[in-house]
Scaffold this active site. Structure first.
Site, PDB file in Angstrom:
ATOM      1  N   SER A  96       0.856  -1.193   0.000  1.00 38.06           N
ATOM      2  CA  SER A  96       0.000   0.000   0.000  1.00 38.06           C
ATOM      3  C   SER A  96       0.888   1.237   0.000  1.00 38.06           C
ATOM      4  O   SER A  96       1.807   1.354   0.818  1.00 38.06           O
ATOM      5  CB  SER A  96      -0.907   0.005   1.231  1.00 38.06           C
ATOM      6  OG  SER A  96      -1.762   1.130   1.221  1.00 38.06           O
ATOM      7  N   HIS A 110      -1.969   7.219  -4.907  1.00 35.36           N
ATOM      8  CA  HIS A 110      -2.261   6.057  -4.071  1.00 35.36           C
ATOM      9  C   HIS A 110      -2.148   4.806  -4.930  1.00 35.36           C
ATOM     10  O   HIS A 110      -2.562   4.799  -6.092  1.00 35.36           O
ATOM     11  CB  HIS A 110      -3.681   6.161  -3.506  1.00 35.36           C
ATOM     12  CG  HIS A 110      -4.248   4.859  -3.035  1.00 35.36           C
ATOM     13  ND1 HIS A 110      -5.235   4.171  -3.736  1.00 35.36           N
ATOM     14  CD2 HIS A 110      -3.962   4.092  -1.954  1.00 35.36           C
ATOM     15  CE1 HIS A 110      -5.540   3.062  -3.093  1.00 35.36           C
ATOM     16  NE2 HIS A 110      -4.777   2.992  -2.020  1.00 35.36           N
TER      17      HIS A 110
END
Length: 306
Positions: A96, A110
């Site tokens: 992540s 992201h």
């Protein structure tokens, strides 16, 4: 597959951290943690850097018993057909990434790719799937940046299935929508979940190619924008937009909710995605005809970029 996915994401983490450190000049803090219920992870976080206010590149490998609340969330949010009652054995591993640059001209990015298993009691996989995606969140919109980002993702998707990009782009637009604000979080990208429609080797190859596209999709944009001049007013707008980022992540994001419901979850790593600075102002409206207003128009009516 578990071991190969774990090996890949740890290698990708090191590659991305090295590239970002080279660009920023500051170093990530590397934090290896263990989960007493089962598993561990490595959180790499850079704060108050030269280019980034905050950047995180996390990997995790967790296993144990999935609580009933998390199982119900999967059923309710995604219609996932999980035929279990009560805590269920599970395995999950993923990478992540969230990066918040200092310069308001440079967008936040992201990325997340993950592999998930629901297990039988003997540890063998009962169900398994991949999920993830990557999306761009500018405070000031440059069309060429959104086009480059989306074209990079589309080119990579098309190598595997020409239906992937339009399908996952639409999924991303729908998912990263701040419902209470009636606007998107950013200019999108791709998003998918529960990907299990073909042999795992094919899906793993797709995941690796998408992960490897991260630097290609973002570094050229960052090089164009990181040293552009900006004003205090632009910085204030950036913080207002980051307030929207916080709202989505804490209210709507399934990954955040799932993490908070998982016993032994590492809160600092889950909330790594939040910006260092954010702002809320009562009834703020951008000036008519301004760049800020132009961004809002795009966020309320997603475009096709590739």
């Amino acid at each position: 597959m578990r071991l190969r996915m774990e090996e890949y994401i740890k290698s990708l983490q090191m590659q991305i951290v090295a590239e970002i450190e080279k660009m920023d000049g500051a170093k990530f803090v590397r934090d290896h943690w263990e989960r007493k219920e089962g598993g561990d992870g490595i959180s790499c976080v850079l704060q108050d850097g030269n280019v980034f206010e905050k950047a995180g590149v996390n990997v995790s490998v967790v296993y144990g018993k999935l609580p009933q609340a998390a199982v119900e969330q999967m059923r309710n949010d995604r219609g996932k057909d999980i035929s279990v009652d009560g805590p269920s054995p599970f395995f999950a591993t993923g990478i992540s990434i969230v990066m918040h640059p200092r310069n308001p001209n440079a967008p936040t990015i992201h990325m997340n790719y993950r592999y998930f298993e629901i297990e039988n009691e003997d540890g063998s996989p009962k169900m398994a799937w991949f999920g993830g995606g990557s999306d761009l969140t500018p405070s000031y919109l440059f069309d060429e940046d959104a086009i480059h980002f989306h074209k990079t993702l589309k080119t990579t998707c098309d190598k595997h299935d020409k239906k992937y990009y339009p399908k996952f782009k639409k999924w991303c637009d729908d998912y990263f929508f701040i419902k209470h604000r009636h606007e998107s979080r950013g200019v999108g990208g791709i998003f998918f979940d529960d990907l299990d429609d073909r042999p795992s080797e094919e899906l793993f190859s797709f995941i690796k190619d998408m992960g490897n596209a991260f630097l290609l999709s973002y570094i050229p944009i960052l090089k164009r924008r990181k040293d552009m001049p900006f004003t205090e007013e632009m910085k204030r707008w950036q913080e207002l937009r980051r307030g929207r980022y916080v709202e989505f992540n804490l209210i709507w994001d399934r990954g955040t909710k799932f993490g908070l419901q998982t016993p032994g979850s590492r809160i600092e790593s889950i909330l790594m995605s939040l910006p260092l600075n954010a702002r809320w102002e009562y009834m703020h409206e951008p000036a008519s005809g301004s760049r800020e207003e132009n961004l809002l128009k795009v966020l309320k009516a997603p475009r096709e970029w590739a």
